[in-house]
Enzyme design. Structure first.
Site, PDB file in Angstrom:
ATOM      1  N   LYS A 149       0.705  -1.011  -0.020  1.00 32.90           N
ATOM      2  CA  LYS A 149       0.116   0.026   0.410  1.00 32.90           C
ATOM      3  C   LYS A 149       1.014   1.196  -0.029  1.00 32.90           C
ATOM      4  O   LYS A 149       0.456   2.186  -0.070  1.00 32.90           O
ATOM      5  CB  LYS A 149      -1.167   0.209   1.305  1.00 32.90           C
ATOM      6  CG  LYS A 149      -0.417  -0.301   2.432  1.00 32.90           C
ATOM      7  CD  LYS A 149      -1.462  -1.065   3.324  1.00 32.90           C
ATOM      8  CE  LYS A 149      -1.311  -0.229   5.130  1.00 32.90           C
ATOM      9  NZ  LYS A 149      -0.555  -1.749   5.040  1.00 32.90           N
ATOM     10  N   ASN A 178      -1.509   7.185   6.435  1.00 37.37           N
ATOM     11  CA  ASN A 178      -0.526   6.168   7.073  1.00 37.37           C
ATOM     12  C   ASN A 178       1.004   6.350   6.522  1.00 37.37           C
ATOM     13  O   ASN A 178       1.642   5.516   6.897  1.00 37.37           O
ATOM     14  CB  ASN A 178      -1.043   4.858   7.136  1.00 37.37           C
ATOM     15  CG  ASN A 178      -0.407   3.263   8.044  1.00 37.37           C
ATOM     16  OD1 ASN A 178      -0.250   3.824   9.306  1.00 37.37           O
ATOM     17  ND2 ASN A 178      -0.489   2.585   7.536  1.00 37.37           N
ATOM     18  N   HIS A 189      -0.847  -8.401  12.434  1.00 35.70           N
ATOM     19  CA  HIS A 189      -1.595  -7.964  13.542  1.00 35.70           C
ATOM     20  C   HIS A 189      -2.519  -8.301  13.846  1.00 35.70           C
ATOM     21  O   HIS A 189      -3.942  -8.284  14.411  1.00 35.70           O
ATOM     22  CB  HIS A 189      -2.277  -6.911  12.652  1.00 35.70           C
ATOM     23  CG  HIS A 189      -0.747  -5.284  12.181  1.00 35.70           C
ATOM     24  ND1 HIS A 189      -0.223  -4.792  12.852  1.00 35.70           N
ATOM     25  CD2 HIS A 189      -1.310  -4.880  11.255  1.00 35.70           C
ATOM     26  CE1 HIS A 189      -0.210  -4.116  12.217  1.00 35.70           C
ATOM     27  NE2 HIS A 189      -0.888  -4.272  10.830  1.00 35.70           N
TER      28      HIS A 189
END
Length: 452
Positions: free
Chosen positions: A123, A146, A191
């Protein structure tokens, strides 16, 4: 458009770059719209980064939660690193207090077109690449979220277009972001220390499509395709000839849109097969943002990629040192390894904070390589069963020193840790910078020894 309604009391959870951007945005909104806002900040760290930059009117609670402040708030703005499952936030939510993130505040204030990117891997590359395409088209573009700049800080510059990288953490607290186009690049385990399995993690990422005019999914990874209502437009990218894909002309592979060739795939400056897919995704977003193909293709020919992502940093005595510190999960390391073309041995440095991941997926790929594995950090020992004769040390520096002593001409020493950095470094950028500095130092030592 302030997006704050009748809010009077706001509590910001967490300082640092994001928290400060929220505070500064709220102060700007308060002045611009003559709002009587009471802004307070809670950070459970004893010495929060950025506290010296807080306006004098903003109270700060350090080292603990202040439940009196939380439960008296009209709105809580939580940093992405603070899980909504945190008991203190759960208590506030049960009391009916709205909890949002910085991207939700951005969504309520932005007036220009926005495109956004999420996914387990790639990304940052796609976000940066779309930004470069916009610049080639002379569009005043803001690139952040981000990556790079905090989204709210960019609003002060009145860009014509915003390109946002969005993590699952950011999307958890975002509910009204309207996008010209959004893409979900891929799904892989990451995560797992925060989510109840892969489906829970993916559901957070799927929120990117909630108010998107155009959905862009990966047709080679259908987990990225949402269940759409009939009135939502969609397109896809992948390695066949559909939508944004690949065709072959005169034996040469071309990037294509609806089977119309744009440019040879070999002309892309980025290295690796995964970056062909990233380029196709970027083209889809660029089209939605009104960026012409000529500008987009110029960017593809020029843009060489991000720092800390498969970055060749030192090459001496025919030994290559490669900084892939941004590989913070298994899928990122897999992508780096699958694109390698080695004449010698790979000295691979892995380890750090594994975030509860399963590293066994690396084993088949490692078995195909001439590799010496160096395992370091808190979860380094979890990699040891993947190969014969691993070398296990405590720190990245120890791993690098051993690799430097044994590497020969034609070898590559690569940091692609498949882990977060937080056990030994504040972030992957510092980890990568440390790798680069030490690689340069070690190669000078090797050069000096050869001259003696």
């Amino acid at each position: 458009m302030n997006g704050l309604g009748g809010v009077k009391r706001v509590v910001v959870i967490g300082l640092g770059m994001t928290g400060l951007s929220v505070v500064h945005h709220l102060v700007r909104q308060s002045v611009a719209y003559d709002l009587d806002l009471e802004i307070k900040v809670i950070d459970t760290r004893a010495t929060p980064p950025g506290q010296e930059s807080l306006p004098s009117s903003v109270e700060l609670c350090r080292g603990e939660w202040n439940m009196t402040w939380l439960l008296a708030a009209d709105m809580i703005v939580a940093s992405p690193g603070i899980a909504l499952a945190t008991p203190e936030l759960q208590q506030a939510a049960k009391a009916g207090i709205e909890i949002v993130g910085d991207i939700e505040l951005f969504a309520r204030a932005v007036t220009k077109p926005v495109v956004a990117i999420t996914g387990s891997n790639g990304k940052s590359t796609v976000t940066s690449l779309v930004g470069e395409m916009a610049k080639e088209a002379n569009i005043n573009v803001g690139v952040g979220g981000n990556i790079g700049f905090a989204a709210l800080d960019m609003l002060a510059n009145d860009h014509e277009l915003y390109v946002l990288e969005l993590s699952s953490f950011q999307l958890e607290t975002t509910s009204s972001l309207k996008l010209k186009a959004a893409t979900y690049l891929n799904l892989s385990e990451d995560h797992m220390d925060r989510y109840d399995g892969l489906a829970d993690y993916s559901a957070a990422k799927m929120r990117i499509f909630d108010h998107a005019e155009l959905v862009v999914y990966n047709r080679d990874d259908l987990a990225t395709r949402p269940n759409l209502s009939a009135d939502v437009a969609e397109t896809s990218f992948g390695f066949d000839d559909q939508d944004y894909g690949l065709i072959v002309l005169d034996g040469q592979e071309y990037l294509a849109v609806d089977q119309h060739p744009l440019m040879p795939a070999n002309d892309i400056a980025l290295v690796g097969r995964h970056n062909v897919a990233n380029s196709l995704a970027a083209l889809a977003l660029a089209d939605a943002a009104g960026i012409d193909h000529e500008s987009a293709c110029r960017a593809l020919r020029r843009y060489t990629g991000l720092v800390h992502r498969c970055q060749l940093v030192v090459q001496q005595h025919d030994v290559k040192w490669v900084n892939d510190s941004k590989a913070t999960n298994v899928a990122s390391t897999l992508a780096a390894l699958k694109g390698l073309n080695l004449g010698g041995k790979l000295h691979l440095l892995v380890g750090g904070d594994g975030k509860g991941a399963d590293f066994s997926e690396l084993q088949p790929v490692l078995a195909e390589l001439n590799v010496q594995l160096y395992c370091y950090g808190r979860d380094g020992a979890l990699f040891a069963p993947l190969v014969e004769s691993p070398i296990c040390v405590e720190t990245m520096a120890q791993a690098m020193t051993q690799a430097a002593k044994t590497a020969h001409a034609g070898d590559m020493i690569m940091l692609s840790p498949a882990c977060a950095s937080f056990d030994q470094f504040p972030n992957f950028m510092t980890r990568g910078d440390t790798f680069v500095a030490l690689a340069q130092e070690l190669q000078h030592q090797v050069a000096g020894a050869n001259e003696c």
